[in-house]
Design a protein around this motif. Structure first.
Motif, short mmCIF file in Angstrom:
data_model
loop_
_atom_site.label_atom_id
_atom_site.label_comp_id
_atom_site.label_asym_id
_atom_site.label_seq_id
_atom_site.Cartn_x
_atom_site.Cartn_y
_atom_site.Cartn_z
N GLU A 144 41.55 -35.61 -18.21
CA GLU A 144 41.82 -34.56 -19.18
C GLU A 144 42.95 -33.65 -18.74
OE1 GLU A 144 38.30 -32.40 -20.01
OE2 GLU A 144 37.20 -34.13 -20.83
N ASN A 145 43.02 -33.41 -17.44
CA ASN A 145 44.06 -32.52 -16.92
C ASN A 145 44.33 -32.84 -15.45
OD1 ASN A 145 41.96 -31.12 -15.39
ND2 ASN A 145 41.41 -30.17 -17.35
N LEU A 146 45.27 -32.14 -14.87
CA LEU A 146 45.67 -32.40 -13.49
C LEU A 146 44.57 -32.04 -12.51
CD1 LEU A 146 47.86 -33.27 -11.52
CD2 LEU A 146 48.79 -30.94 -11.60
N ASN A 147 43.81 -31.00 -12.81
CA ASN A 147 42.73 -30.61 -11.91
C ASN A 147 41.70 -31.72 -11.76
OD1 ASN A 147 43.81 -28.08 -11.34
ND2 ASN A 147 42.74 -27.08 -13.06
N ASN A 148 41.40 -32.39 -12.88
CA ASN A 148 40.45 -33.49 -12.84
C ASN A 148 40.97 -34.63 -11.95
OD1 ASN A 148 39.71 -36.33 -14.61
ND2 ASN A 148 38.02 -35.05 -13.89
N LEU A 149 42.26 -34.91 -12.08
CA LEU A 149 42.87 -35.96 -11.25
C LEU A 149 42.83 -35.57 -9.77
CD1 LEU A 149 44.50 -38.54 -10.81
CD2 LEU A 149 46.57 -37.25 -11.36
N LYS A 150 43.11 -34.30 -9.48
CA LYS A 150 43.11 -33.85 -8.09
C LYS A 150 41.70 -33.91 -7.48
CE LYS A 150 47.23 -30.92 -8.14
NZ LYS A 150 47.78 -29.55 -7.98
N GLU A 151 40.68 -33.70 -8.31
CA GLU A 151 39.31 -33.82 -7.81
C GLU A 151 39.03 -35.25 -7.36
OE1 GLU A 151 36.69 -32.50 -10.86
OE2 GLU A 151 37.32 -30.39 -10.75
N LYS B 82 53.35 -31.93 -19.30
CA LYS B 82 54.44 -31.81 -18.34
C LYS B 82 53.92 -31.64 -16.91
CE LYS B 82 58.93 -29.52 -17.82
NZ LYS B 82 58.85 -29.46 -16.34
N GLU B 83 52.84 -30.90 -16.76
CA GLU B 83 52.30 -30.66 -15.43
C GLU B 83 51.87 -31.98 -14.78
OE1 GLU B 83 49.20 -27.53 -13.34
OE2 GLU B 83 48.67 -28.41 -15.28
N MET B 84 51.16 -32.81 -15.56
CA MET B 84 50.70 -34.10 -15.04
C MET B 84 51.88 -35.03 -14.77
SD MET B 84 47.80 -35.92 -14.45
CE MET B 84 46.46 -35.61 -15.62
N CYS C 7 53.03 -36.63 -11.08
CA CYS C 7 53.15 -38.07 -10.81
C CYS C 7 54.55 -38.43 -10.32
CB CYS C 7 52.81 -38.87 -12.06
SG CYS C 7 51.04 -38.88 -12.47
N THR C 8 55.56 -37.83 -10.94
CA THR C 8 56.94 -38.10 -10.52
C THR C 8 57.18 -37.64 -9.09
OG1 THR C 8 57.73 -37.88 -12.80
CG2 THR C 8 59.36 -37.66 -11.04
#
Length: 747
Positions: free
Chosen positions: A297-304, A354-356, A360-361
């Motif tokens: 859903e967002n970058l925080n979820n990916l970082k978890e 954009k944040e995500m 990734c980039t």
């Protein structure tokens, strides 16, 4: 513009050859050592261009390995997508044009692989070998497959491995019959037909008939000295598949391990990584968390997910570094205008976050930077280190030659007799030392052979702590639980149940060999190779004697020159380059053949014993109602027979492997290292053996000619000083600070 390593080496080689030619001209082209040095230097550029650095991309099924390879190459090279599974390890190299080379198995290899799956199956005719080309054999194979699936239906883990092999063999037969031959055949897809290779790499049925796949790709995305391999799923339950994966991993210089962010680190990941760790392959490995942007859903979820994965990896790899980016996003971004309209919309949708996208980039760039640092260090050690060392040895020999020539041409009339006597002493020393080396090396190496032979014998002894004891203990302690097979006796018959028991036990034993015995063998071989290197290093040290002293005995200046020479030799020389010698000889470890096998007699004995034991129990149950009839004791006795026979066979195979390892690997290796070692030592003597004769002509030259030669010698001296400085600078620039090489040339 910064020179690439290959260009720098070629320039240094050209400069060294120029010095050699100048000295050869001064010496009237009579010096054998200069001829040998010229030959060695001339071959170095071709040796480097032929070197290959292997990068293995591995991970469990659906972790995004193929997508990762497509991303770093910037094009759709290998098949990817939902439902697509890599069916065979695919190697990718740079080529002059796009070409896919498919190496096919021979009919003998195909039939042998199928026969191993049919071993112990009831109704198998041993009077004639199995041949899938015969209609009746294919019909029998179909019945076997139906019978296995009927007795053991497909579970969450899929088909039984032997059933999967049989199904693929049957399904791929019609498509491959026309391209398979008695010997291994090769087919290729060029230019417009290049993408047709996917019918083999992405189709498990056709892939069964394939032995090897290599894609040669035109363009700048693949480095000319790099091979990237898209490996099969590491969570396979088939030991044969795992063995192929590990075989490539052991040959690889770098490993990229892909983990899906959708699932995180799975149990199958941990199992496979433990296997890699036992094989000692975790040193040069990169972990990539392949981000599925649609799942977060967002970058925080990916970082978890990332943080959790790091904490789990730390259980195996302390201070692990994980690179988190989307291989698919990177691929789409690289393809640009070549994207389909559907994929363009997906890319645009992801770019809205954009944040995500920026995360990734940034992570992908961080991965490239870290990968390049390790890549270039590995490339230096693999391609350049040994050749730099060889060039340093050559320049040391040339420097010694220059000193001698300088003394000869600088000598006045009164000094010539003294110089002649010194040269005669040098020639005499060289001849005596050649005899010493010839006589002493043979005896010293005999002692090494006995030591290696003793070490191997201890490792394979029945009561040793290593190979044989490991296998023996496993077989004796293995439990073949008859419970899962009891219900199938009535439906399928004892012979078929015996087949299932054997195949399951064989698979467990194969996995044990792969996970426990193979690492032990690797460690054993590594210790012996280290001992060979250290032995020849000690031997080389024993020959560091003063045979090139320019002065007479007691001449302090002469002693100083000799000590300087010895010090520089210690810095530059290497007694035994085992890897290069093995490459030249084409020397490989013998193939492991640790696998149980059975005859019809063994099966018949098990069936007879089972029938008799079951009959006794059946009669007892009729005579005494308190006695319950059960097939379990008969199955347990059959399991005992399987283990007993396996132990006998494995001990025989281990003994054969022990003998092959000694006779076909270590003894030829020691002999080759001995020849190389003697060549290196004697090469130093060759320059002095003919000095007295060669220099006599030089003494007779007119002073004007001597002065001309002195000019050339002084120039050669300055060139050698410059070349040796360049070699040291090269080692620093491309060895220690490899990251200075351009990132875009990494793959």
């Amino acid at each position: 513009m910064t020179l690439q390593p290959q260009d720098s080496i070629e320039n240094i080689v050209d400069d060294t050859l120029s010095v050699i030619n100048s000295l050869a001209a001064v010496s009237n082209y009579s010096d054998k050592s200069l001829v040998e040095s010229r030959q060695l230097c001339s071959k170095i550029p071709s040796y480097i261009s032929e070197g290959i650095l292997r990068v293995a991309v591995v991970g469990v099924i659906k972790s995004g390995k193929s997508t990762f390879i497509n991303a770093v190459s910037g094009r759709e090279l290998v098949q990817r997508g939902a439902g697509v599974v890599t069916s065979i390890t695919t190697r990718i190299r740079k080529g002059k044009k796009n070409r896919a080379i498919i190496h096919l198995k021979s009919w003998d290899e195909i039939n042998s692989e199928i026969e191993s799956c049919l071993e112990m199956f009831p109704g198998q005719d041993e009077s004639s070998p199995f041949d899938i080309r015969r209609t009746q054999d294919r019909q029998h194979l179909r019945r076997v497959f139906d019978s296995i699936v009927s007795a053991f239906p497909i579970t969450s883990q899929g088909l039984r491995p032997e059933a999967l092999v049989i199904r693929n063999a049957l399904d791929g037969y019609k498509n491959c019959i026309d391209v398979i031959g008695s010997d291994e055949q090769t087919i290729s897809f060029d230019a417009k037909s290049f993408d047709n290779h996917r019918q083999f790499t992405a189709d498990s049925a056709k892939a069964f008939y394939v032995k090897d796949v290599c894609l040669e790709v035109y363009g700048k995305t693949i480095h000319p000295n790099v091979e990237i391999a898209d490996c099969q799923g590491a969570d396979s339950t088939d030991p044969a598949v795992l063995e192929k994966i590990f075989s490539y991993l052991e040959a690889a210089n770098l490993i990229v391990y892909c983990i899906s962010s959708r699932t995180g680190l799975r149990h199958s990941d941990m199992v496979f990584l433990k296997r890699i760790k036992r094989l000692g392959l975790l040193e040069n490995i990169f972990f990539v968390l392949n981000c599925d942007l649609s799942e977060h859903e967002n970058l925080n979820n990916l970082k978890e997910i990332r943080d959790k994965t790091i904490s789990e990896l730390n259980l195996l790899v302390p201070d692990v570094e994980l690179f988190s980016f989307s291989a698919l996003y990177t691929l789409f971004d690289a393809l640009g205008k070549k994207l389909s309209s559907k994929n363009k919309k997906r890319l645009e949708f992801w770019q809205e976050d954009k944040e995500m996208a920026d995360f990734c980039t940034k992570e992908y760039r961080r991965f490239l930077a870290g990968f390049n640092l390790l890549f270039d260090a590995s490339r230096f050690n693999l391609f350049y280190a040994n050749h730099i060392e060889r060039l340093k040895i050559v320049t040391q020999i040339l420097d010694e030659k220059i000193k001698i020539l300088f003394d000869v041409f600088s000598a006045g009339l009164l000094d010539q007799e003294k110089a002649r006597k010194r040269l005669a002493d040098l020639e005499g020393n060289a001849r005596r030392l050649r005899v010493i080396v010839d006589n002493s090396v043979a005896g010293a190496v005999s002692a090494l052979r006995r030591e290696i032979e003793s070490n191997l014998k201890n490792a394979f002894l029945k009561d040793s702590e290593n190979i044989t004891k490991l296998v023996t203990q496993f077989i004796r302690q293995a439990e073949i639980d008859s419970q899962p097979y009891r219900t199938g006796v009535d439906a399928t018959g004892f012979k078929q149940i015996l087949y299932m028991m054997f195949q399951d036990f064989k698979r467990e034993l194969d996995l044990f060999i792969l996970e426990q015995v193979t690492p032990e063998l690797k460690q054993l071989v590594g210790f012996q190779e280290e001992r060979i290197e250290s032995y020849f290093k000690s031997l080389l040290d024993s020959y560091r004697i003063d045979y090139v002293t320019i002065g007479a005995p007691g001449d302090q200046e002469g002693d100083r020159v000799s000590l300087e020479m010895i010090k520089e030799e210690e810095e530059y020389s290497k007694a035994a380059d085992l890897e290069n010698i093995k490459k030249i000889l084409g020397l490989h470890l013998p193939a492991q053949i640790f696998s149980p096998e059975y005859t019809r007699t063994m099966q018949a004995n098990a069936v007879t014993d089972f029938g008799f034991h079951s009959l006794v129990l059946f009669v007892s149950a009729i005579m005494d109602k308190h006695v319950r009839f059960s097939f379990t004791p008969g199955l347990d006795r059959a399991a005992g027979r399987i283990k007993k026979k396996t132990l006998t066979i494995m001990q025989r195979q281990i003994k054969a492997y022990h003998n092959s390892l000694k006779q076909d690997y270590f003894f030829p290796l020691i002999d080759a290292v001995t020849r190389d070692f003697k060549d290196k030592i004697l090469q130093r003597f060759s320059m002095y053996e003919t000095l007295n004769k060669d220099m006599d002509e030089l003494f007779c030259l007119k002073q004007e000619e001597k002065n001309q030669h002195l000019v050339m010698i002084k120039k050669s001296k300055n060139d050698i000083i410059r070349i040796r400085a360049l070699l040291d600078e090269f080692s620093m620039d491309f060895g220690t600070n490899a990251f200075e090489c351009a990132v875009e040339n990494s793959l």
